[in-house]
Design a protein around this motif. Structure first.
Motif, PDB file in Angstrom:
ATOM      1  N   MET A 253      20.844 -17.701  -9.140  1.00 10.70           N
ATOM      2  CA  MET A 253      19.442 -17.385  -8.831  1.00 10.70           C
ATOM      3  C   MET A 253      18.666 -18.638  -8.437  1.00 10.70           C
ATOM      4  O   MET A 253      18.028 -18.721  -7.401  1.00 10.70           O
ATOM      5  N   LYS A 254      18.769 -19.656  -9.323  1.00 14.87           N
ATOM      6  CA  LYS A 254      18.050 -20.911  -9.074  1.00 14.87           C
ATOM      7  C   LYS A 254      18.553 -21.573  -7.799  1.00 14.87           C
ATOM      8  O   LYS A 254      17.785 -22.164  -7.042  1.00 14.87           O
ATOM      9  N   LYS A 255      19.881 -21.464  -7.584  1.00 12.23           N
ATOM     10  CA  LYS A 255      20.475 -22.072  -6.396  1.00 12.23           C
ATOM     11  C   LYS A 255      19.916 -21.421  -5.123  1.00 12.23           C
ATOM     12  O   LYS A 255      19.556 -22.086  -4.167  1.00 12.23           O
ATOM     13  N   PHE A 256      19.839 -20.094  -5.157  1.00 12.26           N
ATOM     14  CA  PHE A 256      19.283 -19.336  -4.019  1.00 12.26           C
ATOM     15  C   PHE A 256      17.863 -19.793  -3.714  1.00 12.26           C
ATOM     16  O   PHE A 256      17.497 -20.040  -2.569  1.00 12.26           O
ATOM     17  N   LEU A 257      17.090 -19.901  -4.785  1.00 13.49           N
ATOM     18  CA  LEU A 257      15.693 -20.304  -4.639  1.00 13.49           C
ATOM     19  C   LEU A 257      15.592 -21.680  -4.015  1.00 13.49           C
ATOM     20  O   LEU A 257      14.792 -21.914  -3.105  1.00 13.49           O
ATOM     21  N   LEU A 258      16.416 -22.587  -4.508  1.00 10.77           N
ATOM     22  CA  LEU A 258      16.385 -23.962  -4.027  1.00 10.77           C
ATOM     23  C   LEU A 258      16.744 -24.030  -2.546  1.00 10.77           C
ATOM     24  O   LEU A 258      16.079 -24.712  -1.760  1.00 10.77           O
ATOM     25  N   VAL A 259      17.788 -23.295  -2.174  1.00 10.03           N
ATOM     26  CA  VAL A 259      18.219 -23.286  -0.762  1.00 10.03           C
ATOM     27  C   VAL A 259      17.092 -22.773   0.121  1.00 10.03           C
ATOM     28  O   VAL A 259      16.761 -23.366   1.160  1.00 10.03           O
ATOM     29  N   GLU A 260      16.452 -21.688  -0.307  1.00 15.33           N
ATOM     30  CA  GLU A 260      15.375 -21.111   0.517  1.00 15.33           C
ATOM     31  C   GLU A 260      14.178 -22.052   0.604  1.00 15.33           C
ATOM     32  O   GLU A 260      13.526 -22.139   1.643  1.00 15.33           O
ATOM     33  N   LEU A 261      13.914 -22.766  -0.491  1.00 18.65           N
ATOM     34  CA  LEU A 261      12.805 -23.727  -0.480  1.00 18.65           C
ATOM     35  C   LEU A 261      13.088 -24.849   0.517  1.00 18.65           C
ATOM     36  O   LEU A 261      12.216 -25.233   1.310  1.00 18.65           O
ATOM     37  N   VAL A 262      14.334 -25.343   0.489  1.00 25.59           N
ATOM     38  CA  VAL A 262      14.724 -26.411   1.422  1.00 25.59           C
ATOM     39  C   VAL A 262      14.625 -25.911   2.859  1.00 25.59           C
ATOM     40  O   VAL A 262      14.109 -26.604   3.740  1.00 25.59           O
ATOM     41  N   VAL A 263      15.086 -24.678   3.090  1.00 18.89           N
ATOM     42  CA  VAL A 263      15.013 -24.089   4.440  1.00 18.89           C
ATOM     43  C   VAL A 263      13.556 -24.020   4.907  1.00 18.89           C
ATOM     44  O   VAL A 263      13.218 -24.384   6.035  1.00 18.89           O
ATOM     45  N   LEU A 264      12.690 -23.605   3.999  1.00 17.21           N
ATOM     46  CA  LEU A 264      11.279 -23.428   4.329  1.00 17.21           C
ATOM     47  C   LEU A 264      10.617 -24.763   4.691  1.00 17.21           C
ATOM     48  O   LEU A 264       9.934 -24.881   5.713  1.00 17.21           O
ATOM     49  N   ILE A 265      10.860 -25.762   3.842  1.00 22.03           N
ATOM     50  CA  ILE A 265      10.255 -27.083   4.097  1.00 22.03           C
ATOM     51  C   ILE A 265      10.823 -27.677   5.389  1.00 22.03           C
ATOM     52  O   ILE A 265      10.081 -28.198   6.223  1.00 22.03           O
ATOM     53  N   SER A 266      12.161 -27.556   5.556  1.00 23.24           N
ATOM     54  CA  SER A 266      12.794 -28.090   6.769  1.00 23.24           C
ATOM     55  C   SER A 266      12.216 -27.414   8.007  1.00 23.24           C
ATOM     56  O   SER A 266      11.987 -28.066   9.029  1.00 23.24           O
ATOM     57  N   ALA A 267      11.996 -26.095   7.912  1.00 20.00           N
ATOM     58  CA  ALA A 267      11.487 -25.341   9.072  1.00 20.00           C
ATOM     59  C   ALA A 267      10.164 -25.923   9.533  1.00 20.00           C
ATOM     60  O   ALA A 267       9.935 -26.080  10.738  1.00 20.00           O
ATOM     61  N   PHE A 268       9.303 -26.295   8.592  1.00 20.42           N
ATOM     62  CA  PHE A 268       8.002 -26.845   8.983  1.00 20.42           C
ATOM     63  C   PHE A 268       8.167 -28.186   9.683  1.00 20.42           C
ATOM     64  O   PHE A 268       7.579 -28.428  10.739  1.00 20.42           O
ATOM     65  N   PHE A 269       9.014 -29.048   9.085  1.00 20.94           N
ATOM     66  CA  PHE A 269       9.180 -30.374   9.688  1.00 20.94           C
ATOM     67  C   PHE A 269       9.888 -30.294  11.044  1.00 20.94           C
ATOM     68  O   PHE A 269       9.568 -31.053  11.957  1.00 20.94           O
TER      69      PHE A 269
ATOM     70  N   ARG B 293       0.839  -1.221   0.000  1.00 22.19           N
ATOM     71  CA  ARG B 293       0.000   0.000   0.000  1.00 22.19           C
ATOM     72  C   ARG B 293       0.870   1.266   0.000  1.00 22.19           C
ATOM     73  O   ARG B 293       0.482   2.304  -0.528  1.00 22.19           O
ATOM     74  N   LYS B 294       2.073   1.129   0.604  1.00 21.85           N
ATOM     75  CA  LYS B 294       2.996   2.271   0.658  1.00 21.85           C
ATOM     76  C   LYS B 294       3.906   2.318  -0.575  1.00 21.85           C
ATOM     77  O   LYS B 294       4.825   3.137  -0.642  1.00 21.85           O
ATOM     78  N   GLY B 295       3.680   1.389  -1.485  1.00 24.91           N
ATOM     79  CA  GLY B 295       4.486   1.349  -2.698  1.00 24.91           C
ATOM     80  C   GLY B 295       5.852   0.734  -2.487  1.00 24.91           C
ATOM     81  O   GLY B 295       6.796   0.989  -3.232  1.00 24.91           O
ATOM     82  N   LYS B 296       5.944  -0.124  -1.459  1.00 27.25           N
ATOM     83  CA  LYS B 296       7.243  -0.744  -1.153  1.00 27.25           C
ATOM     84  C   LYS B 296       7.249  -2.229  -1.503  1.00 27.25           C
ATOM     85  O   LYS B 296       6.193  -2.851  -1.601  1.00 27.25           O
ATOM     86  N   PHE B 297       8.450  -2.734  -1.624  1.00 25.94           N
ATOM     87  CA  PHE B 297       8.604  -4.174  -1.846  1.00 25.94           C
ATOM     88  C   PHE B 297       8.786  -4.853  -0.502  1.00 25.94           C
ATOM     89  O   PHE B 297       9.320  -4.268   0.445  1.00 25.94           O
ATOM     90  N   TYR B 298       8.351  -6.101  -0.444  1.00 23.51           N
ATOM     91  CA  TYR B 298       8.591  -6.897   0.763  1.00 23.51           C
ATOM     92  C   TYR B 298       8.798  -8.327   0.302  1.00 23.51           C
ATOM     93  O   TYR B 298       7.922  -8.913  -0.345  1.00 23.51           O
ATOM     94  N   TYR B 299       9.963  -8.871   0.608  1.00 23.53           N
ATOM     95  CA  TYR B 299      10.298 -10.188   0.060  1.00 23.53           C
ATOM     96  C   TYR B 299      10.122 -11.291   1.105  1.00 23.53           C
ATOM     97  O   TYR B 299      10.817 -11.298   2.119  1.00 23.53           O
ATOM     98  N   PHE B 300       9.210 -12.214   0.796  1.00 25.25           N
ATOM     99  CA  PHE B 300       9.092 -13.424   1.624  1.00 25.25           C
ATOM    100  C   PHE B 300      10.290 -14.319   1.289  1.00 25.25           C
ATOM    101  O   PHE B 300      10.821 -14.237   0.174  1.00 25.25           O
ATOM    102  N   ILE B 301      10.635 -15.176   2.240  1.00 24.65           N
ATOM    103  CA  ILE B 301      11.666 -16.164   1.939  1.00 24.65           C
ATOM    104  C   ILE B 301      11.177 -17.009   0.746  1.00 24.65           C
ATOM    105  O   ILE B 301       9.989 -17.330   0.665  1.00 24.65           O
ATOM    106  N   PHE B 302      12.037 -17.318  -0.177  1.00 19.30           N
ATOM    107  CA  PHE B 302      11.788 -18.114  -1.366  1.00 19.30           C
ATOM    108  C   PHE B 302      10.758 -17.464  -2.314  1.00 19.30           C
ATOM    109  O   PHE B 302      11.078 -17.158  -3.463  1.00 19.30           O
ATOM    110  N   PHE B 303       9.538 -17.211  -1.819  1.00 14.30           N
ATOM    111  CA  PHE B 303       8.472 -16.710  -2.684  1.00 14.30           C
ATOM    112  C   PHE B 303       8.767 -15.285  -3.179  1.00 14.30           C
ATOM    113  O   PHE B 303       8.378 -14.926  -4.283  1.00 14.30           O
TER     114      PHE B 303
END
Lengths: 165, 262
Positions: free
Chosen positions: B1-17, A127-137
């Motif tokens: 880029m892909k490597k970063f994504l993969l690492v974060e995905l693994v971190v995310l799934i591991s965090a849940f388990f 809403r403030k026009g900023k970016f916010y990055y979730f992990i992975f997503f």
């Protein structure tokens, strides 16, 4: 180096209010099932899908936020759907709830709470026009929305300059 | 880029388990939790209705000698049970079958044939303790829901005599599973020991029953359906009483009790 393949990131004062609101709206799709009165995770996901495909072409900023909202909702919805199916199976089989199931419910309760908090933060930022990055997503959404796509070869172009030029 | 994504995905799934595993390891939810859809109060209401229906169709025996004996046994057991959600009511029915069963809500029905087959009041106390075990460990409630379903459970509360009578028949004729029988045996032996009675009585009773006639319905409930019956008898006969255990047997003239309803 890789940064060169991405469109430049707009600053808050460059993003119109309309785009900011559309970006914020993406995060509110998680409440879609509440509006429908049906506590089923699939409703949220469908709403997010529709929202994403309707809004992704509006701007890269909206594309980024709606992609992030949609993709981050998929695992949460899957976890919630597992809980519902598991619960139904327990009821059908012996009608009593096991310890593992309750532990799972607590775990996904925490996941939902975390997801809710981060989504609200992201919505406020959008809403403030900023970016916010979730992990992975966040990285994934940035990649999808801001990556410069390969230029088409000139021979494939339909509109061409007049001959002699 | 892909490597970063993969690492974060693994971190995310591991965090849940890791979160889920931590909750299990930390035992956030206690082992013995059992959330049943039908509450104890609802079970009692269903039990009362089923019992009323059963009462009308059965020949309940009541005489001062028998009543006094049953009262002595139940008082001793109820003291041993301690704090409970149920008020136990024990009834003797005139029937030659060697049988006993628990109805929802704390009703225990004993057939006169069972009393005749027992050699002393402790054997009967062990069987009653076994039935109390089924009630205290929620086996009866689980069976109620499993066998007749949730819809029927609520229909009973509407007080339809046909449904209640049918449900009564189902509850009486269905059996508990092997694990539930073992748990009830264990409960019975502990309770009997706590009441300063001989915990081996149930094993002695089962053994005599197994060595005798084979076609008792009681056997089908307690013994025949379970391949591990010899283990159950062995387990109860080898049950170790705690140090300093002193038996305080029930002072009941058992032959007089048996004669009282013949």
């Amino acid at each position: 180096m890789e940064q060169q393949n991405y469109h430049p990131i707009p600053q808050p004062d460059e993003i119109p209010i309309r785009e900011r609101e559309d970006a914020m709206g993406a995060y509110f799709m998680m409440f879609a099932s509440l509006a429908g009165g049906i506590p089923f995770p699939l409703i949220n996901l469908i709403a997010s899908f529709i929202y994403y495909f309707l809004n992704k072409s509006k701007s890269r900023f909206v594309h980024f936020h709606s992609h992030q909202s949609l993709t981050s909702q998929i695992p949460v919805s899957v976890l919630n759907a597992i809980a519902i199916v598991w619960g139904i199976l327990l009821i059908v089989n012996n009608f009593h709830i096991t310890r593992d199931f309750i532990t799972y419910l607590i775990a996904i309760g925490i996941v939902n709470l975390v997801y809710f908090i981060f989504s609200i933060i992201a919505a406020v930022k959008a809403r403030k026009g900023k970016f916010y990055y979730f992990i992975f997503f966040g990285k994934w959404a940035y990649h999808v929305a801001y990556k410069i796509k390969d230029q088409k070869l000139s021979s494939e172009n339909i509109n061409k300059p007049p001959k002699g030029f | 880029m892909k490597k970063f994504l993969l690492v974060e995905l693994v971190v995310l799934i591991s965090a849940f388990f890791i979160l889920w595993a931590s909750l299990i390891i930390l035992k956030i939810v206690p082992d013995d939790i059992e959330i049943n859809i039908i509450s104890v109060e609802q079970e009692k209401n269903i039990g009362r209705l089923v019992f009323d229906s059963f009462y009308d169709e059965s020949d309940i025996i009541s005489n001062p000698t028998l009543d006094s004996a049953i009262s002595k046994i139940s008082q001793r057991l109820i003291f041993g049970v301690g704090k409970s959600d149920y008020i136990y009511q024990i009834f003797v029915v005139r029937d030659k079958e060697i049988n006993a069963f628990a109805l929802p809500g704390g009703y225990i029905i004993i057939f006169s044939g069972l009393i005749e087959f027992t050699e002393n009041p402790t054997e009967l106390a062990s069987i009653i303790a076994h039935e109390i075990g089924h009630i205290e460990l929620s086996h009866v409630r689980e069976r109620l829901i499993k066998e007749i379903g949730l819809t029927t459970s609520f229909l009973i509360l509407v007080n339809d005599p046909n449904i209640i009578s049918e449900v009564g028949r189902i509850i009486i004729s269905t059996i508990f599973d092997r694990q539930q029988e073992s748990e009830a045996d264990e409960y019975s032996m502990k309770l009997i020991t706590k009441c300063n009675l001989d915990p081996h009585s149930i094993g002695v009773f089962f053994k005599r029953l197994m060595e005798g006639e084979k076609d008792y319905s009681f056997l089908s409930e307690f013994l025949n359906t379970h391949p591990s019956i010899e283990k159950r008898i062995k387990k109860s006969l080898e049950y170790k009483t705690p140090d300093g255990f002193q038996e305080d047997s029930l002072q009941i003239d058992w032959d007089k009790v048996k004669l009282s309803f013949k």
